[in-house]
Design a protein around this motif. Structure first.
Motif, PDB file in Angstrom:
ATOM      1  N   GLY A  87       0.814  -1.200   0.000  1.00  9.16           N
ATOM      2  CA  GLY A  87       0.000   0.000   0.000  1.00  9.16           C
ATOM      3  C   GLY A  87       0.853   1.258   0.000  1.00  9.16           C
ATOM      4  O   GLY A  87       2.057   1.221   0.240  1.00  9.16           O
TER       5      GLY A  87
ATOM      6  N   ARG B  40     -12.032  -4.071   0.217  1.00 11.77           N
ATOM      7  CA  ARG B  40     -11.617  -2.735   0.605  1.00 11.77           C
ATOM      8  C   ARG B  40     -12.739  -2.026   1.350  1.00 11.77           C
ATOM      9  O   ARG B  40     -13.910  -2.334   1.170  1.00 11.77           O
TER      10      ARG B  40
ATOM     11  N   THR C  32      -9.408   4.963  -3.215  1.00  9.04           N
ATOM     12  CA  THR C  32      -8.820   5.190  -1.898  1.00  9.04           C
ATOM     13  C   THR C  32      -9.589   4.416  -0.832  1.00  9.04           C
ATOM     14  O   THR C  32     -10.802   4.566  -0.695  1.00  9.04           O
ATOM     15  N   ALA C  33      -8.879   3.575  -0.080  1.00  2.00           N
ATOM     16  CA  ALA C  33      -9.502   2.729   0.933  1.00  2.00           C
ATOM     17  C   ALA C  33      -8.427   1.944   1.658  1.00  2.00           C
ATOM     18  O   ALA C  33      -7.262   1.936   1.254  1.00  2.00           O
ATOM     19  N   VAL C  34      -8.834   1.273   2.725  1.00  2.00           N
ATOM     20  CA  VAL C  34      -7.995   0.256   3.339  1.00  2.00           C
ATOM     21  C   VAL C  34      -8.311  -1.056   2.642  1.00  2.00           C
ATOM     22  O   VAL C  34      -9.473  -1.464   2.561  1.00  2.00           O
ATOM     23  N   TYR C  35      -7.285  -1.716   2.129  1.00  3.49           N
ATOM     24  CA  TYR C  35      -7.447  -2.966   1.405  1.00  3.49           C
ATOM     25  C   TYR C  35      -7.076  -4.133   2.312  1.00  3.49           C
ATOM     26  O   TYR C  35      -6.015  -4.125   2.946  1.00  3.49           O
ATOM     27  N   TYR C  36      -7.958  -5.141   2.369  1.00  2.00           N
ATOM     28  CA  TYR C  36      -7.788  -6.294   3.241  1.00  2.00           C
ATOM     29  C   TYR C  36      -7.670  -7.580   2.431  1.00  2.00           C
ATOM     30  O   TYR C  36      -8.466  -7.816   1.518  1.00  2.00           O
TER      31      TYR C  36
ATOM     32  N   GLY D 106      -4.798  -5.224   6.934  1.00  3.32           N
ATOM     33  CA  GLY D 106      -5.189  -4.128   6.072  1.00  3.32           C
ATOM     34  C   GLY D 106      -4.007  -3.260   5.686  1.00  3.32           C
ATOM     35  O   GLY D 106      -3.072  -3.080   6.463  1.00  3.32           O
ATOM     36  N   THR D 107      -4.053  -2.718   4.474  1.00  2.00           N
ATOM     37  CA  THR D 107      -3.019  -1.809   4.005  1.00  2.00           C
ATOM     38  C   THR D 107      -3.684  -0.621   3.316  1.00  2.00           C
ATOM     39  O   THR D 107      -4.611  -0.787   2.528  1.00  2.00           O
ATOM     40  N   GLN D 108      -3.226   0.580   3.633  1.00  2.00           N
ATOM     41  CA  GLN D 108      -3.851   1.800   3.136  1.00  2.00           C
ATOM     42  C   GLN D 108      -3.408   2.106   1.713  1.00  2.00           C
ATOM     43  O   GLN D 108      -2.213   2.124   1.413  1.00  2.00           O
TER      44      GLN D 108
ATOM     45  N   THR E  83      -3.979   5.224  -0.969  1.00  2.00           N
ATOM     46  CA  THR E  83      -4.472   6.583  -1.136  1.00  2.00           C
ATOM     47  C   THR E  83      -4.131   7.073  -2.529  1.00  2.00           C
ATOM     48  O   THR E  83      -2.962   7.067  -2.925  1.00  2.00           O
TER      49      THR E  83
END
Length: 115
Positions: free
Chosen positions: A9, A38, A90-94, A108-110, A112
């Motif tokens: 991320g 996400r 843009t989101a936190v991806y899991y 999770g990884t951000q 942006t």
């Protein structure tokens, strides 16, 4: 038990690319499917892409044609190549692993996307 560790991320400009990776350890042979979800602020967590142990793939309509999910031959690492990124991505991806009677999630990884 399955443990998932995510990486890749970061911050990218619109139109740019990022590659996310998810490494799985533990009961690897019990995993039926792995995928990426996400969650943006104030929104529900949503499916991005999934890939099963036999290779079938499903993408969300919003990312189809821009994102690509893949696994290595040992089925222990899943990657998400993200191209033509938009601010809406843009989101936190899991990372997610589907095992019989259980679901496992990474931390999770951000991601942006901003000029």
């Amino acid at each position: 038990q399955v443990q998932l560790v995510e990486s890749g991320g970061g911050l990218v400009q619109p139109g740019g690319s990022l590659r996310l990776s998810c490494a799985a350890s533990g009961s690897i042979f019990e995993i039926y499917a792995m995928g990426w979800y996400r969650q943006a602020p104030g929104k529900q967590r949503e499916l991005v892409a999934v890939i099963t142990s036999i290779g079938s793939i499903n993408y969300a309509d919003s990312v189809k044609g821009r994102f690509t999910i893949s696994r290595d031959n040992g089925k222990n690492t899943v990657s998400l190549q993200m191209n033509s990124l938009k601010p809406e991505d843009t989101a936190v991806y899991y990372c997610n692993a589907d095992v019989i009677s259980a679901d496992y999630w990474g931390q999770g990884t951000q991601v942006t996307v901003s000029p």
